[in-house]
Motif scaffolding. Structure first.
Motif, PDB file in Angstrom:
ATOM      1  N   SER A   1     -50.662 -60.956  -0.956  1.00 42.10           N
ATOM      2  CA  SER A   1     -52.070 -61.320  -0.853  1.00 42.10           C
ATOM      3  C   SER A   1     -52.965 -60.086  -0.895  1.00 42.10           C
ATOM      4  N   TYR A   2     -52.499 -59.015  -0.290  1.00 35.92           N
ATOM      5  CA  TYR A   2     -53.250 -57.756  -0.289  1.00 35.92           C
ATOM      6  C   TYR A   2     -53.431 -57.243  -1.723  1.00 35.92           C
ATOM      7  N   ALA A   3     -52.348 -57.291  -2.502  1.00 33.28           N
ATOM      8  CA  ALA A   3     -52.417 -56.830  -3.892  1.00 33.28           C
ATOM      9  C   ALA A   3     -53.352 -57.705  -4.710  1.00 33.28           C
ATOM     10  N   ALA A   4     -53.281 -59.028  -4.510  1.00 33.64           N
ATOM     11  CA  ALA A   4     -54.155 -59.936  -5.252  1.00 33.64           C
ATOM     12  C   ALA A   4     -55.611 -59.707  -4.877  1.00 33.64           C
ATOM     13  N   ALA A   5     -55.884 -59.454  -3.593  1.00 37.07           N
ATOM     14  CA  ALA A   5     -57.254 -59.171  -3.169  1.00 37.07           C
ATOM     15  C   ALA A   5     -57.767 -57.880  -3.803  1.00 37.07           C
ATOM     16  N   SER A   6     -56.890 -56.895  -3.958  1.00 30.97           N
ATOM     17  CA  SER A   6     -57.283 -55.642  -4.607  1.00 30.97           C
ATOM     18  C   SER A   6     -57.701 -55.883  -6.041  1.00 30.97           C
ATOM     19  N   ARG A   7     -56.948 -56.723  -6.746  1.00 28.40           N
ATOM     20  CA  ARG A   7     -57.300 -57.018  -8.139  1.00 28.40           C
ATOM     21  C   ARG A   7     -58.654 -57.715  -8.221  1.00 28.40           C
ATOM     22  N   LEU A   8     -58.914 -58.634  -7.291  1.00 27.98           N
ATOM     23  CA  LEU A   8     -60.200 -59.335  -7.292  1.00 27.98           C
ATOM     24  C   LEU A   8     -61.360 -58.389  -6.995  1.00 27.98           C
ATOM     25  N   MET A   9     -61.080 -57.316  -6.284  1.00 29.80           N
ATOM     26  CA  MET A   9     -62.110 -56.329  -5.960  1.00 29.80           C
ATOM     27  C   MET A   9     -62.219 -55.248  -7.021  1.00 29.80           C
ATOM     28  N   GLY A  10     -61.423 -55.374  -8.092  1.00 29.95           N
ATOM     29  CA  GLY A  10     -61.459 -54.384  -9.161  1.00 29.95           C
ATOM     30  C   GLY A  10     -60.758 -53.090  -8.804  1.00 29.95           C
ATOM     31  N   GLN A  11     -59.831 -53.144  -7.861  1.00 29.97           N
ATOM     32  CA  GLN A  11     -59.100 -51.962  -7.436  1.00 29.97           C
ATOM     33  C   GLN A  11     -57.649 -52.057  -7.896  1.00 29.97           C
ATOM     34  N   PRO A  12     -56.951 -50.931  -7.938  1.00 28.49           N
ATOM     35  CA  PRO A  12     -55.534 -50.968  -8.348  1.00 28.49           C
ATOM     36  C   PRO A  12     -54.688 -51.654  -7.280  1.00 28.49           C
ATOM     37  N   ASP A  13     -53.616 -52.317  -7.724  1.00 24.75           N
ATOM     38  CA  ASP A  13     -52.734 -52.974  -6.762  1.00 24.75           C
ATOM     39  C   ASP A  13     -51.464 -52.165  -6.499  1.00 24.75           C
ATOM     40  N   TYR A  14     -50.793 -51.695  -7.555  1.00 24.10           N
ATOM     41  CA  TYR A  14     -49.555 -50.931  -7.394  1.00 24.10           C
ATOM     42  C   TYR A  14     -49.640 -49.638  -8.199  1.00 24.10           C
ATOM     43  N   ASP A  15     -48.906 -48.630  -7.744  1.00 28.31           N
ATOM     44  CA  ASP A  15     -48.832 -47.401  -8.522  1.00 28.31           C
ATOM     45  C   ASP A  15     -47.711 -47.528  -9.546  1.00 28.31           C
ATOM     46  N   ASP A  16     -47.460 -46.475 -10.285  1.00 26.68           N
ATOM     47  CA  ASP A  16     -46.463 -46.519 -11.359  1.00 26.68           C
ATOM     48  C   ASP A  16     -45.045 -46.750 -10.843  1.00 26.68           C
ATOM     49  N   GLU A  17     -44.799 -46.430  -9.580  1.00 27.43           N
ATOM     50  CA  GLU A  17     -43.473 -46.600  -9.009  1.00 27.43           C
ATOM     51  C   GLU A  17     -43.334 -47.885  -8.217  1.00 27.43           C
ATOM     52  N   GLY A  18     -44.341 -48.747  -8.280  1.00 32.00           N
ATOM     53  CA  GLY A  18     -44.267 -50.027  -7.586  1.00 32.00           C
ATOM     54  C   GLY A  18     -44.764 -50.008  -6.158  1.00 32.00           C
ATOM     55  N   GLY A  19     -45.360 -48.906  -5.719  1.00 30.37           N
ATOM     56  CA  GLY A  19     -45.897 -48.831  -4.368  1.00 30.37           C
ATOM     57  C   GLY A  19     -47.226 -49.562  -4.263  1.00 30.37           C
ATOM     58  N   LEU A  20     -47.432 -50.240  -3.150  1.00 29.18           N
ATOM     59  CA  LEU A  20     -48.658 -51.002  -2.917  1.00 29.18           C
ATOM     60  C   LEU A  20     -49.756 -50.074  -2.413  1.00 29.18           C
ATOM     61  N   TRP A  21     -50.897 -50.067  -3.115  1.00 35.25           N
ATOM     62  CA  TRP A  21     -52.032 -49.269  -2.681  1.00 35.25           C
ATOM     63  C   TRP A  21     -52.710 -49.952  -1.500  1.00 35.25           C
ATOM     64  N   VAL A  22     -52.921 -49.213  -0.412  1.00 33.83           N
ATOM     65  CA  VAL A  22     -53.543 -49.766   0.794  1.00 33.83           C
ATOM     66  C   VAL A  22     -54.615 -48.807   1.306  1.00 33.83           C
ATOM     67  N   ARG A  23     -55.475 -49.326   2.175  1.00 27.48           N
ATOM     68  CA  ARG A  23     -56.497 -48.513   2.810  1.00 27.48           C
ATOM     69  C   ARG A  23     -55.860 -47.577   3.845  1.00 27.48           C
ATOM     70  N   ASP A  24     -56.602 -46.563   4.219  1.00 27.91           N
ATOM     71  CA  ASP A  24     -56.084 -45.606   5.188  1.00 27.91           C
ATOM     72  C   ASP A  24     -55.795 -46.274   6.533  1.00 27.91           C
ATOM     73  N   CYS A  25     -56.652 -47.244   6.935  1.00 28.02           N
ATOM     74  CA  CYS A  25     -56.455 -47.882   8.234  1.00 28.02           C
ATOM     75  C   CYS A  25     -55.301 -48.879   8.229  1.00 28.02           C
ATOM     76  N   ASP A  26     -54.836 -49.297   7.053  1.00 27.42           N
ATOM     77  CA  ASP A  26     -53.729 -50.255   6.967  1.00 27.42           C
ATOM     78  C   ASP A  26     -52.375 -49.584   6.795  1.00 27.42           C
ATOM     79  N   GLU A  27     -52.377 -48.340   6.351  1.00 27.33           N
ATOM     80  CA  GLU A  27     -51.133 -47.661   5.989  1.00 27.33           C
ATOM     81  C   GLU A  27     -50.098 -47.619   7.117  1.00 27.33           C
ATOM     82  N   PRO A  28     -50.492 -47.440   8.394  1.00 19.70           N
ATOM     83  CA  PRO A  28     -49.463 -47.393   9.443  1.00 19.70           C
ATOM     84  C   PRO A  28     -48.748 -48.718   9.669  1.00 19.70           C
ATOM     85  N   TYR A  29     -49.332 -49.831   9.203  1.00 15.66           N
ATOM     86  CA  TYR A  29     -48.775 -51.145   9.509  1.00 15.66           C
ATOM     87  C   TYR A  29     -47.955 -51.742   8.363  1.00 15.66           C
TER      88      TYR A  29
END
Length: 218
Positions: free
Chosen positions: A14-42
């Motif tokens: 759901s996080y990745a799909a929300a990123s696409r709707l916001m015009g932001q990248p969802d995954y990097d070239d290695e398949g890692g999920l792009w997240v905000r700084d405040c979400d990264e620890p979780y």
């Protein structure tokens, strides 16, 4: 409250799909999920914490807001497809700048709302055995799925709605109205492919007397 089975996996989708709707990248070239700084620890595991202090941490972080929208970290997490309702919840929470706990809660509430709407429709369509359906809909296992990121919440709601609609057509008198037939097709098309075992439920349509379909296209 943050320890549902595989909940973080569905959250990541759901996080990745929300990123696409916001015009932001969802995954990097290695398949890692792009997240905000405040979400990264979780966003690091498939299930959340389940220790004695988890409720304290949940309530202490629930009011966090002001998280920047920039995606700064790529996290290695397996994430399958997402459901529309959870994605909308995560999207709304991110637009409001809520923290990770707010994102989880918003997605859960949207999932629960869809489940309750479908179950309420089923109860309204049921003519016999309404108490049985109500009891099944309120089973702890059903509510646990509905109030999480589990895709089974939508499947359960569709199963209730299709079964009630089908049995309502069995017990009704007179010909089937076009709107009833269209709704039957929509529910069957949504329920049938969800999980293989639910295809059997679609066979309930065979209980409807053939004469009730008189006047509709073959």
């Amino acid at each position: 409250p943050l320890g549902g089975p595989d909940e973080y996996v569905h959250f990541a989708g759901s996080y990745a799909a929300a990123s696409r709707l916001m015009g932001q990248p969802d995954y990097d070239d290695e398949g890692g999920l792009w997240v905000r700084d405040c979400d990264e620890p979780y966003v690091t595991a498939e299930t959340g914490p389940a220790d004695a202090f988890v409720y304290h941490r949940v309530f202490s972080t629930l009011t966090e807001h002001g998280c920047a929208r920039d995606l700064l970290h790529a996290v290695e997490v397996r994430s399958p497809g997402s459901m529309v309702q959870q994605t909308l919840g995560v999207l709304l929470a991110r637009l409001l700048g809520l923290g990770f706990t707010g994102l989880i809660l918003a997605g859960r509430l949207c999932n629960l709302a869809v489940y309750l709407a479908l179950t309420t429709f089923a109860l309204g369509r049921t003519r016999r055995g309404r108490g049985i359906l109500l009891a099944v809909g309120l089973l702890p296992g059903c509510l646990q799925q509905a109030a999480s990121f589990s895709p089974d919440a939508l499947v359960l709601g569709l199963a209730f709605a299709f079964t009630a609609h089908c049995l309502g057509m069995v017990w009704a008198e007179g010909p089937v109205r076009p709107a009833e037939a269209v709704l039957l097709l929509v529910l069957a098309a949504a329920l049938g492919p969800a999980k293989a075992v639910y295809v059997l439920l679609v066979g309930l349509v065979l209980l409807v007397p053939v004469r009730r379909f008189a006047g509709l296209p073959r």
